[in-house]
Design a protein around this motif. Structure first.
Motif, PDB file in Angstrom:
ATOM      1  N   LEU A 162       0.564  -1.230  -0.132  1.00  0.00           N
ATOM      2  CA  LEU A 162      -0.054  -0.013  -0.055  1.00  0.00           C
ATOM      3  C   LEU A 162       0.898   1.350   0.050  1.00  0.00           C
ATOM      4  O   LEU A 162       0.506   2.394  -0.523  1.00  0.00           O
ATOM      5  N   THR A 163       2.021   1.267   0.648  1.00  0.00           N
ATOM      6  CA  THR A 163       2.752   2.466   0.597  1.00  0.00           C
ATOM      7  C   THR A 163       3.130   2.742  -0.862  1.00  0.00           C
ATOM      8  O   THR A 163       3.471   3.970  -1.020  1.00  0.00           O
ATOM      9  N   TRP A 164       3.524   1.724  -1.593  1.00  0.00           N
ATOM     10  CA  TRP A 164       3.760   2.345  -3.003  1.00  0.00           C
ATOM     11  C   TRP A 164       2.404   2.654  -3.958  1.00  0.00           C
ATOM     12  O   TRP A 164       2.743   3.802  -4.455  1.00  0.00           O
ATOM     13  N   LEU A 165       1.521   2.118  -3.551  1.00  0.00           N
ATOM     14  CA  LEU A 165       0.230   2.833  -4.099  1.00  0.00           C
ATOM     15  C   LEU A 165      -0.003   4.109  -3.871  1.00  0.00           C
ATOM     16  O   LEU A 165      -0.326   5.016  -4.609  1.00  0.00           O
ATOM     17  N   LEU A 166       0.287   4.427  -2.523  1.00  0.00           N
ATOM     18  CA  LEU A 166       0.228   5.760  -1.890  1.00  0.00           C
ATOM     19  C   LEU A 166       1.421   6.715  -2.526  1.00  0.00           C
ATOM     20  O   LEU A 166       1.101   7.721  -2.590  1.00  0.00           O
ATOM     21  N   THR A 167       2.508   6.206  -2.478  1.00  0.00           N
ATOM     22  CA  THR A 167       3.754   6.849  -3.196  1.00  0.00           C
ATOM     23  C   THR A 167       3.193   7.336  -4.602  1.00  0.00           C
ATOM     24  O   THR A 167       3.717   8.512  -4.841  1.00  0.00           O
ATOM     25  N   CYS A 168       2.480   6.789  -5.300  1.00  0.00           N
ATOM     26  CA  CYS A 168       2.188   7.036  -6.732  1.00  0.00           C
ATOM     27  C   CYS A 168       0.969   8.176  -6.825  1.00  0.00           C
ATOM     28  O   CYS A 168       0.808   8.816  -7.824  1.00  0.00           O
ATOM     29  N   VAL A 169       0.371   8.589  -5.517  1.00  0.00           N
ATOM     30  CA  VAL A 169      -0.253   9.609  -5.665  1.00  0.00           C
ATOM     31  C   VAL A 169       0.002  10.688  -4.558  1.00  0.00           C
ATOM     32  O   VAL A 169      -0.522  11.740  -4.663  1.00  0.00           O
ATOM     33  N   ALA A 170       1.059  10.527  -3.878  1.00  0.00           N
ATOM     34  CA  ALA A 170       1.696  11.366  -2.842  1.00  0.00           C
ATOM     35  C   ALA A 170       2.386  12.440  -3.457  1.00  0.00           C
ATOM     36  O   ALA A 170       3.181  12.344  -4.465  1.00  0.00           O
ATOM     37  N   GLY A 171       2.138  14.041  -3.338  1.00  0.00           N
ATOM     38  CA  GLY A 171       2.963  14.981  -3.819  1.00  0.00           C
ATOM     39  C   GLY A 171       4.127  15.174  -3.240  1.00  0.00           C
ATOM     40  O   GLY A 171       4.429  15.197  -2.100  1.00  0.00           O
ATOM     41  N   LYS A 172       5.252  15.168  -4.058  1.00  0.00           N
ATOM     42  CA  LYS A 172       6.789  15.369  -3.545  1.00  0.00           C
ATOM     43  C   LYS A 172       6.613  16.812  -2.884  1.00  0.00           C
ATOM     44  O   LYS A 172       7.570  16.713  -1.874  1.00  0.00           O
ATOM     45  N   GLY A 173       5.932  17.814  -3.304  1.00  0.00           N
ATOM     46  CA  GLY A 173       5.963  19.208  -2.736  1.00  0.00           C
ATOM     47  C   GLY A 173       5.651  18.938  -1.253  1.00  0.00           C
ATOM     48  O   GLY A 173       6.250  19.648  -0.477  1.00  0.00           O
ATOM     49  N   LEU A 174       4.574  18.094  -0.911  1.00  0.00           N
ATOM     50  CA  LEU A 174       3.908  17.960   0.375  1.00  0.00           C
ATOM     51  C   LEU A 174       5.063  17.382   1.107  1.00  0.00           C
ATOM     52  O   LEU A 174       5.321  17.706   2.459  1.00  0.00           O
ATOM     53  N   LEU A 175       5.771  16.226   0.622  1.00  0.00           N
ATOM     54  CA  LEU A 175       6.701  15.478   1.252  1.00  0.00           C
ATOM     55  C   LEU A 175       8.089  16.288   1.629  1.00  0.00           C
ATOM     56  O   LEU A 175       8.609  16.081   2.616  1.00  0.00           O
ATOM     57  N   ASN A 176       8.274  17.257   0.688  1.00  0.00           N
ATOM     58  CA  ASN A 176       9.328  18.272   1.132  1.00  0.00           C
ATOM     59  C   ASN A 176       9.013  19.084   2.298  1.00  0.00           C
ATOM     60  O   ASN A 176      10.143  19.491   3.011  1.00  0.00           O
ATOM     61  N   ARG A 177       7.834  19.145   2.585  1.00  0.00           N
ATOM     62  CA  ARG A 177       7.513  20.114   3.794  1.00  0.00           C
ATOM     63  C   ARG A 177       7.436  19.436   5.254  1.00  0.00           C
ATOM     64  O   ARG A 177       7.278  19.916   6.373  1.00  0.00           O
ATOM     65  N   ALA A 178       7.507  17.978   5.136  1.00  0.00           N
ATOM     66  CA  ALA A 178       7.614  17.173   6.248  1.00  0.00           C
ATOM     67  C   ALA A 178       8.701  17.787   7.216  1.00  0.00           C
ATOM     68  O   ALA A 178       9.755  17.948   7.034  1.00  0.00           O
ATOM     69  N   HIS A 179       8.236  17.688   8.543  1.00  0.00           N
ATOM     70  CA  HIS A 179       9.126  18.468   9.649  1.00  0.00           C
ATOM     71  C   HIS A 179      10.255  17.584   9.760  1.00  0.00           C
ATOM     72  O   HIS A 179      11.474  18.303   9.736  1.00  0.00           O
ATOM     73  N   ALA A 180      10.510  16.470   9.970  1.00  0.00           N
ATOM     74  CA  ALA A 180      11.773  15.698  10.124  1.00  0.00           C
ATOM     75  C   ALA A 180      12.647  15.956   8.962  1.00  0.00           C
ATOM     76  O   ALA A 180      13.811  16.115   9.111  1.00  0.00           O
ATOM     77  N   TYR A 181      12.120  15.811   7.548  1.00  0.00           N
ATOM     78  CA  TYR A 181      12.912  16.006   6.373  1.00  0.00           C
ATOM     79  C   TYR A 181      13.534  17.499   6.414  1.00  0.00           C
ATOM     80  O   TYR A 181      14.679  17.741   6.094  1.00  0.00           O
ATOM     81  N   PHE A 227      -3.055  11.966   1.169  1.00  0.00           N
ATOM     82  CA  PHE A 227      -3.105  11.021   0.255  1.00  0.00           C
ATOM     83  C   PHE A 227      -4.423  10.131   0.014  1.00  0.00           C
ATOM     84  O   PHE A 227      -4.631   9.749  -1.255  1.00  0.00           O
ATOM     85  N   ALA A 228      -4.864  10.007   1.097  1.00  0.00           N
ATOM     86  CA  ALA A 228      -6.136   9.191   1.105  1.00  0.00           C
ATOM     87  C   ALA A 228      -7.332  10.264   0.225  1.00  0.00           C
ATOM     88  O   ALA A 228      -7.951   9.480  -0.698  1.00  0.00           O
ATOM     89  N   GLN A 229      -7.415  11.264   0.573  1.00  0.00           N
ATOM     90  CA  GLN A 229      -8.176  12.124  -0.512  1.00  0.00           C
ATOM     91  C   GLN A 229      -7.979  12.059  -1.840  1.00  0.00           C
ATOM     92  O   GLN A 229      -8.600  11.769  -2.690  1.00  0.00           O
ATOM     93  N   ARG A 230      -6.523  11.867  -2.311  1.00  0.00           N
ATOM     94  CA  ARG A 230      -6.065  12.069  -3.644  1.00  0.00           C
ATOM     95  C   ARG A 230      -6.393  10.578  -4.371  1.00  0.00           C
ATOM     96  O   ARG A 230      -6.837  10.293  -5.470  1.00  0.00           O
ATOM     97  N   PHE A 231      -6.152   9.533  -3.647  1.00  0.00           N
ATOM     98  CA  PHE A 231      -6.465   8.330  -3.841  1.00  0.00           C
ATOM     99  C   PHE A 231      -7.779   8.078  -4.194  1.00  0.00           C
ATOM    100  O   PHE A 231      -8.527   7.304  -5.422  1.00  0.00           O
ATOM    101  N   ASN A 232      -8.746   8.396  -3.149  1.00  0.00           N
ATOM    102  CA  ASN A 232     -10.309   8.613  -3.394  1.00  0.00           C
ATOM    103  C   ASN A 232     -10.824   9.291  -4.601  1.00  0.00           C
ATOM    104  O   ASN A 232     -11.789   8.654  -5.216  1.00  0.00           O
ATOM    105  N   HIS A 233     -10.132  10.240  -4.851  1.00  0.00           N
ATOM    106  CA  HIS A 233     -10.558  11.131  -6.018  1.00  0.00           C
ATOM    107  C   HIS A 233     -10.343  10.452  -7.362  1.00  0.00           C
ATOM    108  O   HIS A 233     -11.140  10.442  -8.345  1.00  0.00           O
ATOM    109  N   LEU A 234      -9.025   9.666  -7.584  1.00  0.00           N
ATOM    110  CA  LEU A 234      -8.792   8.958  -8.538  1.00  0.00           C
ATOM    111  C   LEU A 234      -9.466   7.546  -8.834  1.00  0.00           C
ATOM    112  O   LEU A 234      -9.829   7.253  -9.825  1.00  0.00           O
ATOM    113  N   TYR A 235      -9.794   6.707  -7.631  1.00  0.00           N
ATOM    114  CA  TYR A 235      -9.781   5.466  -7.722  1.00  0.00           C
ATOM    115  C   TYR A 235     -11.423   5.159  -7.149  1.00  0.00           C
ATOM    116  O   TYR A 235     -11.716   3.820  -6.925  1.00  0.00           O
TER     117      TYR A 235
END
Length: 451
Positions: free
Chosen positions: A106-125, A182-190
């Motif tokens: 499932l991580t990979w399925l979500l990776t394919c809808v996750a925006g890199k820009g959003l991940l760039n803003r994750a606090h730890a990164y 990620f869930a909203q994007r997946f729901n919107h597509l599928y």
């Protein structure tokens, strides 16, 4: 357009909220972990009508720890700790993250809808990048992809079981918001597959001071191990920093690490008596003895259970494997089968992809769906649609959480008395909405029963 009035539905099965708790598998558990996380989590699980999921986050541990022996040892210690403290593996879901292969899939399925820009803003990164910049290094020097992708794996942990609530500290709230995205994007597509989780923050979480008065933390090297042998526990408590006031001199409870730790274990009556002893000038040596005896009285039976479990690691392994097997059969495997079908990872013998896609589109159009989105005004909206037709249109909500709470209620058939936060679509009758919502809720319940 008129407001919706007098909506009626057939009796629906009550939805039991799903609560998912991730347990970090790093380091040796200490008194602060017990008071702040373990004890309240288990008490809550026993007291509330919820379906509880507890998992050992060993895949997450690999992001920071490259020592295989330490990963194994820590996983064993943490599992034994929770079991010794009263976790009932037969009445809740208790499993090891790495035993559920559907989570990385499932991580990979979500990776394919996750925006890199959003991940760039994750606090730890972002914090790691900022440190590199401050030191004149390349932005990504020393940063592995695991750290960058951590929020996606955490989202998969949550969404695979459609958890409603996720207890987290404030530093993890951003990850829950990302999981929702990620869930909203997946729901919107599928199609509508995922529940949008809510972060649960306990504002009254107890934090214990350590040996030096600062917050008890492994990073400060000021902890008291939860299952330290009796002699070691006594020695560590004797080392708690106190002031120089002598026996007979009144002592302040305010700011006293010794008093705060005692209070976390004692009853209200015991706490009042200890506070009076402080006012009467109890000596520090005697106060530390009282603290040691009070902690040991609660911890000693747990320590004995912990030692017995650690002596039988095969028993712990069997508990975890059984929990994972039950959970995969009941939830993870059927859920992934539906998701694979949704994204097109299908049995080719079923016919040409074009025909299959058309059939899926037709099926999706036949059932109502809820779409969530954000408008240019910055507010969050949802609408109930049947194909291209809008049946219900919400007002704007100030936060995605407020909109999500309203949508979650509708998913479970709970329209509520206050109906001013949505309106009928153009030309839509109340009867049409009743029928559509009944079908929508029934589909949600069918999906919940299956996964």
């Amino acid at each position: 357009m008129p407001f919706i009035r007098d909506l009626e539905f057939p009796a629906l099965a009550t939805h039991t909220p799903r609560v998912l708790t991730g347990i970090t598998t790093s380091g040796t558990p200490h008194l602060g972990n017990y008071v702040g996380a373990i004890r309240p989590a288990l008490a809550s699980a026993r007291a509330r009508d919820e379906e509880n999921f507890y998992f050992l986050a060993d895949l997450h541990a690999l992001v920071k720890c490259g020592d295989p022996a330490r990963v194994q040892r820590s996983t064993l210690e943490i599992a034994a700790t929770w079991l010794a403290c009263g976790l009932d593996a037969d009445s809740i879901w208790f499993y090891r993250q790495s035993d559920i292969p559907e989570i990385p899939e499932l991580t990979w399925l979500l990776t394919c809808v996750a925006g890199k820009g959003l991940l760039n803003r994750a606090h730890a990164y972002k914090a790691a990048v900022d440190r590199n910049r401050a030191e004149g290094e390349d932005d990504d020097a020393g940063i592995n992809a695991g750290l960058f992708m951590y929020p996606v794996l955490m989202a998969a942990d949550i969404l695979i079981f459609n958890a409603d609530k996720v207890p987290v500290g404030r530093d993890q709230v951003q990850h829950i918001e990302m999981a929702r995205d990620f869930a909203q994007r997946f729901n919107h597509l599928y199609g509508d597959h995922f529940t949008l989780p809510e972060a649960v923050i306990d504002e009254n979480v107890a934090t214990l001071p350590g040996l030096d008065g600062r917050k008890m933390s492994k990073s400060y090297d000021n902890t008291i191990p939860l299952f330290a042998p009796r002699a070691e526990l006594k020695k560590l408590i004797a080392g708690i920093v106190t002031d120089s006031r002598a026996p007979g001199q009144p002592k302040d409870t305010e700011g006293s690490a010794l008093f705060q730790i005692y209070q976390a274990f004692a009853t209200a009556e015991e706490t009042r008596a200890f506070a009076q002893a402080f006012a009467d000038g109890i000596g520090w040596g005697e106060a530390k003895q009282v603290l040691f005896e009070r902690i040991d009285r609660e911890v000693a039976p747990l320590r004995e259970k912990y030692a017995a479990l650690m002596a039988r690691p095969a028993e712990i392994e069997a508990i975890l494997r059984k929990g994972a097997a039950r959970l995969r059969e009941a939830h993870a495997t059927p859920t992934l089968a539906r998701l694979r079908e949704a994204v097109g990872l299908r049995d080719l013998s079923q016919g040409p992809a074009r025909a299959s896609a058309a059939a899926v589109k037709k099926e999706a159009a036949a059932l109502p769906a809820i779409k969530q989105y954000r408008e240019a005004d910055g507010k969050f909206y949802f609408k109930l649609v049947l194909g291209e037709r809008v049946l219900l249109q919400s007002v704007g909500f100030d936060s995605p959480r407020d909109a999500g709470v309203r949508v979650a209620a509708i998913r479970h058939g709970e329209i509520g008395d206050a109906q001013s936060d949505f309106r009928l679509g153009e030309g839509v009758t109340t009867e049409e909405v009743n029928a559509a919502l009944a079908a929508f809720v029934a589909a949600q319940l069918d999906a919940g029963d299956g996964g």
